[in-house]
Design a protein around this motif. Structure first.
Motif, short mmCIF file in Angstrom:
data_model
loop_
_atom_site.label_atom_id
_atom_site.label_comp_id
_atom_site.label_asym_id
_atom_site.label_seq_id
_atom_site.Cartn_x
_atom_site.Cartn_y
_atom_site.Cartn_z
N GLY A 1 0.79 -1.23 -0.05
CA GLY A 1 0.09 0.01 0.14
C GLY A 1 0.76 1.18 -0.01
N LEU A 2 2.10 1.18 -0.58
CA LEU A 2 2.87 2.15 -0.51
C LEU A 2 2.83 3.22 -1.63
N ILE A 3 2.27 2.65 -2.69
CA ILE A 3 1.96 3.61 -3.91
C ILE A 3 0.63 4.24 -3.79
N LEU A 4 0.67 5.42 -3.73
CA LEU A 4 -0.29 6.39 -3.65
C LEU A 4 -1.11 7.08 -5.05
N ALA A 5 -2.46 6.68 -4.92
CA ALA A 5 -3.03 7.70 -6.05
C ALA A 5 -2.88 9.10 -5.86
N ASP A 6 -2.75 9.72 -7.18
CA ASP A 6 -2.61 11.05 -6.98
C ASP A 6 -3.88 11.78 -6.19
N SER A 7 -5.01 11.36 -6.19
CA SER A 7 -5.95 12.01 -5.52
C SER A 7 -5.80 11.73 -3.92
N ASP A 8 -5.52 10.70 -3.57
CA ASP A 8 -5.18 10.33 -2.38
C ASP A 8 -4.01 11.24 -1.61
N GLU A 9 -3.20 11.32 -2.45
CA GLU A 9 -1.99 12.09 -1.91
C GLU A 9 -2.40 13.62 -1.81
N ALA A 10 -3.00 14.05 -2.79
CA ALA A 10 -3.50 15.67 -2.39
C ALA A 10 -4.35 15.87 -1.35
N SER A 11 -5.30 14.79 -1.00
CA SER A 11 -6.23 15.04 -0.06
C SER A 11 -5.57 14.50 1.19
N GLY A 12 -4.59 14.03 1.29
CA GLY A 12 -4.14 13.33 2.59
C GLY A 12 -4.91 12.24 3.13
#
Length: 1196
Positions: A594-605
């Protein structure tokens, strides 16, 4: 459109004759149309008048659906279908605007735009409507509020406007110029000269501006310079209307006759491909308006002023059977418009009526319309119940009628006293950021409260409320958690503000005044930037990683070594870990954890960044350990447990690995012992709610020598039994890594409680006392040590501190472990730690802390406090000292050492701790030997299966051609797009880039810069990619789909790592790269090149504060070469850049005559402005790659 040129009778309509309306029905109006209108002595009702519901509409055939009165007796001057909402706008000769909603034409808004002049054109924008009158441009909201009012000169007579983009507007009329208006600044930016009598109609395509003149001519103008490119002399009298669709232009107008002007029944049709007229189209009506209505075919709608409408094909014959009649109330039709969906037609007549014709019973005006906002309904009949027991409920929710009687709440003056509400204190953040000019202070709005609202404060004790329990009393809703403004500015999430120039004008020096390199945060999964910095500043790890090189394509150790090399070369400029993160995304174990984040998850925290970075910490240590082991293949990842059978020969294992002995004791008395090793430890907190004081060393020992009860298999009992699991340590690591695991309020409360207890002990040892969260000192004493911490000059800095800077660990004879906090005072008492190491006693110093910043406004972030050692300062600054720094992506700032261990659990939560053995560097070889050898430049096999020798475009270097220091190498690179740019439109219409497009290098070409084979490429590699390509940018890159696919490509295909090694060797050897726009090339390739090794022609031929000049224009001007015809070719571009550099040396006399070269540049810029920076297109285009300049390459 000039109505006076169409019908002389229209001149009789004057605004003065419509200032007051008599309540008598006009003779021209149809009585059946006004059957629902009530006439009263006050005036005439102007409500919208829909037709009866029984009207039948046949699908696919235009029929009248509704008719309404906009303004009785006042001619309609213009109609316009809204391009954003389901609305029809109508303007009158009296300067009044009316809007109707939906196909039922329900009146939406009605307001006066101009008091005397008629409305001549309407244009809808996202936030409002533009209205053009004779000498006024007004931008109004759809409800009628004025956004701006732009007055033109009184002598102006404007007739048409054209929206060229979201923020630029052209206005033309009966004068000798056309104005360009910037809608953002509401200022005139350009004035283009046109011939008399001016422009009355304007249209636009992707090739030209089309301007219609009252003289009957139509001019085609350039989109950039507005210069006339072509001109059609359509009619001898005057032009009435024209429209453009595809490659056709159709126009209608008036011809000169002996008796005057006469309406010409021949439509002039022009083919824009050949720029000539084709067969005119004869129609059976007197055309006054025309529009293309492209549905299945490119048909034309031709409208006469008497109401006749005919449909026909522009290249066919008009059929009298295709005529239908609009029944205007007045004698003339004044305006006509077509909706964007082509489903609705609007007609306006001279008596103020609007007729809607549609081809379906339920038409839509736009393909995708947004929802229209309507006025809120009255809430008097549906009032919510009030709870009188709630003190914070505003009573103003219930409207009170106006009355002259005495109210129950009117207390006598004797029983009441005025008690004005005291002003709340000014926010501390405002005071901190305030700048004073004279006696006035200016500060940015911290946005911690809702605008114009102050919470009720009914009790004096409200100020004692905890920050988490404060509630906004506004009836609108609660604001964002008010306590989050406590986050210090330097700890907040930093973002890059992108402009038209990208990153070139962003001031990174404002955030980093040191010589250390930050890391850019906009790349996907860049949350690990802080941990990359921690690993870089571990000297043994840095040297080990930079010495590593293997054949594995996606090796994290190799990519991390390349990134460390960039951080070494940088002098304060930020770097980006794009290649490292690209390799990171390809590892399946990283995705499984689960270390690869989607862009939306990274932006919204979304998700806990603290848990994420702790998992990443365990993963990277394990992965580096496996990459470093000298085995035939990389070990399989062992999962989240982080344990290994043995540390093997890996130096990572020697640095981080700790040998453990796990004992499992069953209640039957059977004991099982097995050995293992771990790379890090996780803190385990005691279950104690009494507030007992625990020092950090006690909790650490408890976590290392863990004891727990669990179910386990017993071989003696042959079943699962309750067992006691104990863990003892056999060998201490050189670097102690600790995951704090503060993942819930329970662990956070433990840290907070222990920090408070430690602070109380510190205050008492100072001789002070704490009252109401404030402390006083009885008598000032010298700072003394307490609980393993060294006192600073101010006791305030001891708040929120529980973590020691040093710990002492000792292995006992019975395999036990002693851990205690260690201070400089203890070293004076017990002697230096170096001497005790002989007895198994080691002192560990805190080297780094990684913390999670809680900020709901930005989604939170991760930062690191790192103690940078002497060797790093020696290399960067030439001094030898140690200093703590804050690393927040590209923000780097020196901090006090106590700030690194202060954790306010409200917003700053510890995640990872790194302790290193004292004098660690002396135990390891810190020499770095460049692992990249010259053999990387020799010939190599292509990954492409279909590549043939005849397709070879380069000759690899021979051993006797190896580059030397100062040799010239022509370089060019081509790119493809992996992710599109993310941008938003601000409320003022300007574009704001949130996240730039993510590019990936697709082709790299290096050309020999000297010698007998000068100009011949020795590298021309196409880069294979496993990631999905969104756009190949073929027009600019020459890369086509399939070129990067090893299965079908015919190019010389290699891995990015292979080509990267070639460029790294050239950089390390000291060659000078010549190219055009190399800054972007090196950035996307992810290379850091010293500035003295870059010769960029974009800057060599550039004058300060002037535009950058394209390679194509420079090649045409200086070399008389035509390049980049259909697509770009990197060999051609690199070769041209080399020739331009030779030309630069020739013109500047090797840089000795800057004044003469400055004159050459002035001539270059003057020529560019005259030619609008465009290279003239020759009849037969030639370029270097089409001529036999280098026959040796073509003979391969």
């Amino acid at each position: 459109m000039n109505f006076e040129g169409l019908d002389p009778g229209l001149a009789e309509f004057s605004p003065a004759m419509h200032s007051t309306l008599d309540p008598v029905l006009d003779a021209h109006l149809n009585p059946s149309l006004l059957q629902n209108v009530e006439l009263d002595p006050e005036g005439v009702a102007l409500e919208a008048l829909p037709v009866q519901e029984s009207v039948h509409i046949m699908e696919g055939v235009y029929s009248e659906l509704h008719s309404v009165v906009a303004e009785v007796g006042v001619p309609v001057s213009v109609s316009h279908f809204d391009l954003h909402e389901e609305m029809l706008w109508v303007g009158s000769h009296g300067g009044h605007a009316t809007s109707f909603f939906g196909p039922a034409l329900e009146r939406y808004s009605s307001f006066q735009v101009n008091g005397s002049d008629d409305i001549r054109q309407i244009q809808s924008l996202e936030n409002g409507i533009l209205f053009l009158t004779k000498n006024n441009l007004k931008y109004m909201a759809r409800g009628g509020l004025i956004i701006f009012d732009y007055l033109l000169d009184e002598c102006e007579d404007m007739h048409s406007l054209l929206l060229t983009d979201n923020s630029t507007l052209l206005i033309g009329g009966l004068q000798n110029h056309v104005l360009e208006i910037d809608l953002n600044t509401v200022q005139e930016t350009q004035k283009y000269a046109v011939e008399i009598p001016g422009v009355t109609i304007m249209r636009q395509t992707n090739r030209f501006f089309f301007c219609g003149h009252t003289s009957g001519k139509i001019s085609l103008r350039d989109l950039r310079s507005f210069k006339v490119e072509h001109e059609f002399d359509a009619f001898s009298g005057s032009l009435s209307d024209f429209d453009v669709h595809g490659n056709l232009l159709a126009a209608c107008g008036f011809s000169s006759r002996l008796t005057g002007l006469a309406c010409d029944r021949f439509l002039k049709v022009y083919d824009l491909r050949m720029m000539r007229a084709i067969t005119p189209l004869q129609v059976h009506v007197d055309p006054a308006f025309l529009r293309f209505i492209p549905t299945y075919t490119s048909r034309l709608a031709i409208i006469s002023q008497s109401g006749q409408c005919q449909f026909c094909e522009p290249t066919g014959l008009a059929n009298p059977a295709d005529i239908f009649h609009v029944n205007p109330v007045g004698p003339l039709l004044m305006t006509f418009d077509v909706s964007a969906s082509k489903q609705a037609l609007a007609f306006g007549d001279s008596e103020g009526c609007v007729h809607l014709w549609t081809d379906s019973p339920e038409p839509s005006f736009n393909p995708y319309s947004r929802e229209t906002e309507f006025a809120l309904p009255c809430l008097v009949d549906s009032l919510p119940p009030l709870d009188w027991s709630q003190d914070l409920l505003p009573l103003s929710l219930i409207p009170v009628p106006l009355t002259t009687d005495t109210l129950l709440s009117d207390w006598p003056a004797a029983n009441s006293a005025p008690a004005p509400r005291r002003a709340p204190p000014v926010d501390a953040e405002i005071l901190r950021t305030m700048k004073k000019v004279g006696f006035i202070g200016y500060a940015p709005n911290p946005r911690t409260r809702l605008r114009n609202q102050i919470p009720y404060r009914l009790k004096e004790s409200d100020s004692e409320f905890d920050n988490f329990s404060q509630v906004t009393e506004s009836p609108i809703g609660r604001e964002e958690e008010p306590h989050l403004h406590m986050v210090s500015k330097k700890y907040r999430k930093v973002t890059i503000k992108y402009s038209k120039l990208g990153l070139e004008d962003f001031d990174f020096k404002h955030y980093n005044k040191t010589l250390f390199a930050g890391l850019e945060p906009h790349i996907p999964n860049a949350y690990c930037n802080c941990m990359i910095q921690v690993l870089y500043f571990l000297e043994p790890v840095r040297c080990l990683i930079q010495n590593h090189l293997c054949q594995k394509e996606f090796c994290l150790a190799c990519e991390l070594g390349f990134l460390f090399h960039m951080l070494d070369l940088s002098r304060g400029d930020p770097c980006q870990g794009s290649n490292f993160l690209r390799a990171f995304r390809t590892i399946p174990e990283a995705s499984a954890l689960g270390l690869i984040l989607a862009d939306s998850d990274e932006a919204s925290g979304k998700g806990s960044l603290a848990r994420l970075i702790q998992r990443w910490n365990r993963f990277i240590l394990t992965q580096l350990h496996q990459d470093m082991q000298e085995l035939e293949g990389p070990q399989a990842y062992r999962g989240a447990g982080g344990s290994f059978c043995s540390s093997g020969d890996s130096v990572i294992g020697q640095l981080f690995s700790c040998e453990m002995e796990n004992c499992s004791l069953c209640r039957c008395g059977s004991e099982t012992v097995r050995a293992s090793s771990t790379l890090l430890f996780t803190l385990s907190y005691p279950e104690d709610k009494t507030g007992k004081n625990y020092d950090f060393a006690h909790v650490l020992k408890r976590s290392i020598c863990l004891e727990q009860n669990t179910q386990a298999w017993c071989d003696n009992c042959e079943k699962y039994q309750p067992t006691i699991q104990t863990r003892n340590i056999r060998h201490l690591p050189d670097i102690l890594v600790i995951n704090c695991e503060v993942n819930s309020s329970k662990e956070a409360d433990f840290w907070r409680l222990q920090a408070e207890v430690a602070f109380k002990i510190a205050v008492k040892k100072y001789g002070g006392e704490i009252k109401n969260k404030e402390f006083t000192l009885a008598d000032r004493k010298e700072p003394r040590s307490a609980e393993g911490l060294l006192y600073c000059s101010s006791i305030e800095e001891m708040k929120n501190v529980w973590l020691p800077f040093s710990i002492r660990m000792k292995m006992t004879k019975n395999k036990g472990l002693d851990v205690c906090n260690w201070t400089d005072g203890d070293e004076m008492q017990w002697g230096p730690a170096r001497a005790e190491e002989e007895h198994g006693v080691y002192v560990y110093d805190l080297m780094a802390t990684v913390v999670h910043i809680l900020d709901s406004r930005t989604g939170g972030s991760l930062v690191a406090h790192i103690k940078v050692g002497e060797t790093y300062h020696q290399r960067k600054e030439g001094v030898t000292h140690q200093q703590w720094y804050l690393f927040n992506d590209f923000l780097i700032e020196p901090i006090d050492k106590y700030e690194a261990v202060q954790f306010d659990m409200n917003w700053k939560v510890p995640a990872i701790l790194y302790y290193v053995k004292r004098n660690l560097n002396s135990r390891y070889n810190l020499n770095i030997k460049n692992p990249i050898e010259a053999s990387v430049l020799l010939a190599e096999a292509s990954l492409a299966r279909k590549q043939r020798k005849t397709h070879t475009t380069f000759i690899p270097l021979m051993l006797n051609e190896m580059p030397q220091v100062g040799d010239l190498v022509g370089l060019d690179a081509e790119f493809v797009t992996l992710n599109e740019e993310e941008a938003e439109l601000r409320s003022d219409g300007t574009k704001s880039t949130i996240k730039p497009s993510q590019m990936s290098v697709a082709r790299i070409t290096c050309v020999r810069g000297q010698g007998p084979n000068e100009g011949i490429p020795f590298i021309d590699d196409y880069i294979s990619t496993q990631e999905q390509v969104v756009d190949y940018l073929t027009q600019y890159s020459g890369i086509k789909p399939g070129d990067l696919d090893a299965k079908i490509s015919s190019k010389h295909l290699t891995t990015l790592k292979s080509t990267y090694l070639k460029l790294r060797f050239l950089i390390d050897i000291g060659v000078k790269f010549v190219g055009h726009g190399l800054q972007k090339d090196f950035r996307v390739i992810n290379l850091m090149v010293p500035k003295d090794q870059v010769l960029d022609t974009v800057y060599l031929f550039h004058m300060p504060r002037k535009r950058m000049i394209s390679l194509r224009f420079l090649a045409w001007y200086f070399l008389d070469l035509k390049i980049q015809g259909e697509t770009h070719d990197s060999i051609e571009d690199a070769r041209t850049a080399l020739q331009l550099y030779r030309k630069y040396l020739e013109l500047s006399k090797n840089g000795t005559e800057p004044e003469s070269f400055h004159k050459v540049l002035k001539g270059l810029y003057e020529k560019g402005r005259k030619m609008d920076w465009k290279v003239p297109e020759p009849e037969s285009q030639t370029s270097p790659k089409n001529t036999a300049v280098f026959p040796s390459v073509l003979a391969l």
